[in-house]
Write an enzyme that holds these catalytic residues in place. Structure first.
Site, PDB file in Angstrom:
ATOM      1  NE  ARG A   1      36.280  31.523 102.724  1.00  0.00           N
ATOM      2  CZ  ARG A   1      37.323  31.104 103.870  1.00  0.00           C
ATOM      3  NH1 ARG A   1      36.493  31.366 104.870  1.00  0.00           N
ATOM      4  NH2 ARG A   1      38.687  31.020 103.449  1.00  0.00           N
ATOM      5  CE  LYS A   2      36.768  33.916 107.908  1.00  0.00           C
ATOM      6  NZ  LYS A   2      37.936  33.184 108.890  1.00  0.00           N
ATOM      7  N   GLY A   3      38.664  36.553 102.201  1.00  0.00           N
ATOM      8  CA  GLY A   3      39.144  37.785 102.232  1.00  0.00           C
ATOM      9  C   GLY A   3      40.969  38.161 102.668  1.00  0.00           C
TER      10      GLY A   3
ATOM     11  CE1 TYR B   1      42.325  38.338  97.508  1.00  0.00           C
ATOM     12  CE2 TYR B   1      44.162  38.296  99.418  1.00  0.00           C
ATOM     13  CZ  TYR B   1      42.902  38.138  99.005  1.00  0.00           C
ATOM     14  OH  TYR B   1      41.480  38.433  99.667  1.00  0.00           O
TER      15      TYR B   1
ATOM     16  CB  THR C   1      39.358  36.827  90.418  1.00  0.00           C
ATOM     17  OG1 THR C   1      39.692  35.857  89.827  1.00  0.00           O
ATOM     18  CG2 THR C   1      38.618  37.085  88.493  1.00  0.00           C
TER      19      THR C   1
ATOM     20  NE  ARG D   1      43.715  34.525  99.250  1.00  0.00           N
ATOM     21  CZ  ARG D   1      42.785  34.706  99.707  1.00  0.00           C
ATOM     22  NH1 ARG D   1      40.997  33.918  98.861  1.00  0.00           N
ATOM     23  NH2 ARG D   1      42.135  34.295 100.720  1.00  0.00           N
TER      24      ARG D   1
ATOM     25  CG  HIS E   1      39.186  31.524  86.230  1.00  0.00           C
ATOM     26  ND1 HIS E   1      39.199  32.263  86.881  1.00  0.00           N
ATOM     27  CD2 HIS E   1      38.161  31.030  86.310  1.00  0.00           C
ATOM     28  CE1 HIS E   1      39.246  32.476  87.593  1.00  0.00           C
ATOM     29  NE2 HIS E   1      37.898  31.938  87.105  1.00  0.00           N
TER      30      HIS E   1
ATOM     31  CE  LYS F   1      36.368  31.706  96.415  1.00  0.00           C
ATOM     32  NZ  LYS F   1      35.121  32.602  95.650  1.00  0.00           N
TER      33      LYS F   1
ATOM     34  CD1 TRP G   1      39.773  43.835  95.702  1.00  0.00           C
ATOM     35  CD2 TRP G   1      41.340  42.547  96.561  1.00  0.00           C
ATOM     36  NE1 TRP G   1      40.051  45.063  96.045  1.00  0.00           N
ATOM     37  CE2 TRP G   1      41.082  44.627  97.191  1.00  0.00           C
ATOM     38  CE3 TRP G   1      41.869  42.264  96.426  1.00  0.00           C
ATOM     39  CZ2 TRP G   1      42.162  44.244  97.887  1.00  0.00           C
ATOM     40  CZ3 TRP G   1      42.804  42.002  97.456  1.00  0.00           C
ATOM     41  CH2 TRP G   1      43.089  43.612  97.982  1.00  0.00           C
TER      42      TRP G   1
END
Length: 344
Positions: free
Chosen positions: A298-300, A232, A76, A163, A141, A73, A78
């Protein structure tokens, strides 16, 4: 245990039996609805343990391999879409976007994760890694310290995306709540406090956040030809500069003609969270049996954590980040006073 060729059922049963016996001897916790085991310093979700062992035991890196490393999360999906498009951009233009693989495949199908896909014996289609054309693109990961020896000693390149921990946790929270809901569990503030505490004390999948980030950051500083460290937030703020830097690092630099022809802008648009969310393939179906494609988008947004975390929670994150600060690490693109931005 490697998923390099189909296995007969007897061999697979033996492997599963060995894993079950190993699990009995390992410290364990739960991560939302999933059992989690502490294996050689890593907290491995039950469905990743076999893949982790097989990956570390069997994978042989090629000098031309490109590996995207990250915690879950942290962007990744993207980065997989960006990296895949940069490497495979020949003939890319707005006129043939309809022919792009993203229209029929989720990014996780195009850049496979070692421990959850490549070395997962439960997947129907096993892989022959020698048949994948160069450069091979993979993702993991795993912490840097736990990567196979061949990755560290070869000339293969590692791209790491980091991130900020506040948004990382909130994205994790929403992702795993999908599984809680399927079990009839209703989340509340007490439950969120429980998982914030687990995340900030390192009792969460893989390695503690600060250690995971710090090891890859140090490698990028000590060996910049080997590892590229990306934020990110920087990709969101300055996407064009970051894509040029990424393309240069993986050996696929943009030509002057491409830059003038807006190829970089086209890639940014194609791989945007908005674009990926709107593709039909990402609205339904599953990459692997347990994960719906739509769960990965989701939102990013940067700063969405302010809608969820309390001042007490934020203080826990700040304490966790002290280790990074003491090591000289700071977020280049995410400068903020978290305590001032937490909701009341």
């Amino acid at each position: 245990m490697a998923a390099l060729e189909p296995k007969n059922s007897k061999a697979q049963d033996n492997t599963e039996g060995e894993i079950k016996e190993l699990q009995k001897s390992l410290p364990n916790e739960t991560w939302f609805v999933w059992p989690m085991y502490l294996y050689q310093g890593l907290w491995c979700l039950k469905y990743t343990l076999e893949g982790v062992i097989a990956f570390r035991t069997h994978f042989q890196a090629h000098d031309s391999d490109i590996i995207l490393a990250s915690l879950p999360k942290t962007g990744t999906a993207w980065l997989k879409s960006v990296l895949y498009t940069i490497v495979n951009r020949k003939g890319l233009s707005s006129n043939n976007f309809s022919q792009h693989p993203f229209n029929s495949k989720n990014p996780h199908e195009l850049v496979l994760n070692f421990e959850m896909q490549v070395y997962n014996n439960k997947l129907e289609n096993h892989l022959n890694l020698t048949e994948i054309p160069s450069p091979r693109l993979f993702a993991s990961h795993m912490p840097y310290s736990s990567l196979p020896h061949s990755i560290k000693t070869s000339k293969c390149r590692i791209v790491y995306v980091c991130r900020n921990p506040f948004d990382t946790f909130v994205s994790i929270w929403h992702f795993y709540l999908r599984f809680e809901a399927s079990e009839g569990i209703k989340p509340d503030m007490e439950m969120m406090e429980k998982y914030v505490d687990k995340f900030c004390t390192g009792v969460s999948p893989w390695e503690p956040y600060e250690d995971h980030v710090l090891r890859y950051w140090k490698e990028s500083k000590q060996n910049p030809q080997k590892a590229l460290f990306l934020e990110y937030e920087g990709l969101k703020k300055e996407p064009k500069e970051h894509l040029k830097r990424l393309a240069e690092f993986v050996g696929c630099p943009f030509s002057e003609e491409e830059e003038k022809g807006n190829v970089i802008d086209e890639i940014i648009e194609l791989c945007s969270i908005k674009s990926l969310k709107e593709m039909e393939v990402n609205k339904s179906g599953k990459v692997v049996p347990r994960f719906e494609n739509k769960a990965f988008f989701r939102k990013g947004e940067v700063g969405d954590w302010t809608n969820y975390l309390t001042p007490t929670m934020v203080e826990q994150f700040d304490q966790m980040l002290e280790k990074l600060k003491m090591a000289g690490f700071c977020f280049e693109y995410y400068q903020m006073n978290s305590k001032d931005e937490a909701p009341n």
